[in-house]
Design an enzyme around this catalytic site. Structure first.
Site, PDB file in Angstrom:
ATOM      1  N   GLY A 170      45.110 -33.742-108.288  1.00 33.16           N
ATOM      2  CA  GLY A 170      46.152 -34.604-109.248  1.00 33.16           C
ATOM      3  C   GLY A 170      46.447 -33.379-110.661  1.00 33.16           C
ATOM      4  N   LYS A 171      47.857 -34.170-111.261  1.00 31.18           N
ATOM      5  CA  LYS A 171      48.647 -33.040-112.215  1.00 31.18           C
ATOM      6  C   LYS A 171      49.665 -33.691-112.463  1.00 31.18           C
ATOM      7  CE  LYS A 171      47.638 -29.979-114.691  1.00 31.18           C
ATOM      8  NZ  LYS A 171      46.322 -28.851-115.168  1.00 31.18           N
ATOM      9  N   GLY A 172      49.859 -34.078-114.044  1.00 30.74           N
ATOM     10  CA  GLY A 172      51.876 -34.219-114.201  1.00 30.74           C
ATOM     11  C   GLY A 172      52.049 -33.934-115.437  1.00 30.74           C
TER      12      GLY A 172
END
Ligand code: NAD
Length: 425
Positions: free
Chosen positions: A110-112
């Site tokens: 994931g990444k944000g």
């Protein structure tokens, strides 16, 4: 190969997709698996309203992308930078899937991030922005769902604000929701240094394989933040001569070797954690990008993506490149480095120390039991060396570059689990 290959105008996402398609083709992956793994499971876009110190209200754009949760909960950092966009988060999330898979840890990717200039925000504005962002992404964050961590522009402080906000929303304390926390609040001794130490471990393993003594090599490190500073410190501690370090204020070069420890103290004492004003014996200040063409044996780009590209890669003088940052070399750059005979250790092998360290922190949080720094560091080095060996041997046996070998080994593990679990949604 699927006829519906995804393309993106975003350089980082296009690079991630091309790397994936190239490896998938070589592996003979089915069209169905290619279609599943080239898309993200979930992309959340949020608006982040912040009351600024001058009384005005600004709304920032934020994102959280979960590329895959096939192997386990999504894992990956949160970035504060003006260039943050959904495509960039998706590319980095995909990279996290492969990184966690290759590292052999029980996570997906994931990444944000939030599109903002974090250096232009006051501490209070940053806190308000962080809390608003945490509240917006809260529905998809969980110890067994998605576990973010720091990235460019964020640190342990933001992780604590996120946990405090979500714990108050949920009415219970969940320290394992985010990793990269300060040691004073459920963090792990050794985590701050983990990524950089891991990058340096890969550099040193590479030197061993090519028969070079660390004492005989000159190193240049781009970026002197969380990753670059500890990479440089570990390389120097192993006896290497670090001839150039850099950050947004410039390149600091000395053919005699930069005193990395002194530079670290200088950076830590600077209000914005920069090298601005750093001097030392023989240290010459050069342009921000000069570090990339520094006269050295080993170049370690630890700042930003896309810095070694069709315009810059040709100027590289090093024989070896170890990618500390995520995606610092574009496909064009990769080809140029390859044509020059430069041996490269890819990002998701070299900078996996951070996420392996995060896994240690999460495991300790779930157990409510802390390890010593020595235990942490020894386990990390053991895993990093094992992963380096896996990719090196795979590359030798299949006669492919290390980047391709790392992708193939990582993708295979995820594909096997997707097949095992089957398609429900
Ligand atoms: P950071 O914000 O702590 O440090 C970034 C450094 O790069 C700073 O010294 C900054 O001044 C410098 N920099 C920024 N733009 C630059 C430019 N154009 N030229 C030269 N220097 C520049 O960030 P970080 O946590 O060290 O992350 C660096 C990279 O490593 C990112 O690509 C990130 O995704 C990746 N990464 C970080 C971790 C981690 O544990 N922090 C783990 C894996 C990968």
């Amino acid at each position: 190969m699927s006829s519906t290959k995804r393309k993106s105008a975003n350089v980082l996402l296009d690079t991630a997709l091309n790397n994936f398609y190239g490896a998938a083709e070589e592996m003979g992956l089915s069209d169905g698996l290619i279609a599943i793994l080239s898309n993200s499971e979930r992309r959340l876009a949020v608006s982040v309203p912040v009351e600024m110190d001058d009384g005005t209200t600004r709304v920032f754009e934020g994102y959280r992308v979960q590329h895959s949760t096939a192997i386990g909960p999504a894992k990956g950092g949160i970035r504060y930078h003006p260039d943050v966009c959904c495509d960039e988060c998706e590319a980095l999330a995909m990279l996290m899937t492969w990184k966690c898979s290759l590292a052999g840890i029980p996570y997906g990717g994931g990444k944000g991030g939030v599109s903002c200039d974090s250096l232009a925000l006051s501490a209070k504005e940053k806190e308000r922005l962080s809390r608003a962002y945490a509240a917006r992404i809260e529905p998809i964050i969980g110890t067994w769902q998605d576990i973010p961590a720091p990235d460019l522009g964020t640190s342990g402080q933001e992780m604590v604000w996120y946990i405090d906000t979500i714990s108050k929303i949920r009415g219970q304390v969940e320290p394992g929701l985010f990793t990269g926390k300060p040691v004073t609040y459920w963090g792990s001794k050794g985590r701050t240094e983990a990524t950089g130490r891991g990058v340096a471990t890969c550099g040193l393993e590479l030197m061993k394989r090519v028969g070079k003594d660390p004492k005989d090599i000159r190193v240049a490190v781009q970026g002197f933040g969380a990753v670059g500073s500890h990479t440089a410190k570990t390389m120097a501690a192993a006896g290497a001569k670090v001839v150039a370090i850099s950050d947004i204020t410039g390149t600091y070069y000395s053919s005699k070797g930069v005193d990395v420890e002194k530079a670290y103290q200088h950076m830590m004492a600077h209000p914005k954690r920069l090298l601005e004003g750093f001097t030392g014996e023989g240290v010459e200040k050069q342009g921000v990008s000069d570090v990339l063409s520094a006269d050295c044996d080993l170049l370690m780009p630890c700042a930003l993506e896309g810095v070694l590209n069709d315009k810059t890669a040709n100027n590289v003088k090093a024989q070896y490149v170890v990618e500390g940052a995520n995606g610092p070399v574009t496909p064009d750059g990769d080809k140029i480095l390859d044509d020059k005979g430069i041996l490269l250790v890819p990002d998701f092998l070299a900078n996996a120390g951070g996420v392996i360290g995060s896994y240690f922190e999460w495991a300790q949080n779930l157990q409510g039991f802390f390890w010593t720094e020595e235990e942490y560091s020894n386990r990390l080095m053991h895993i990093m060396k094992g992963n380096f060996k896996l990719v090196w041997d795979y590359a030798q046996s299949k006669k492919v570059k290390m980047r391709r070998a790392a992708f193939m080994a990582a993708i295979q593990r995820v594909a096997d689990v997707v097949k095992l679990r089957g398609i429900f949604l």
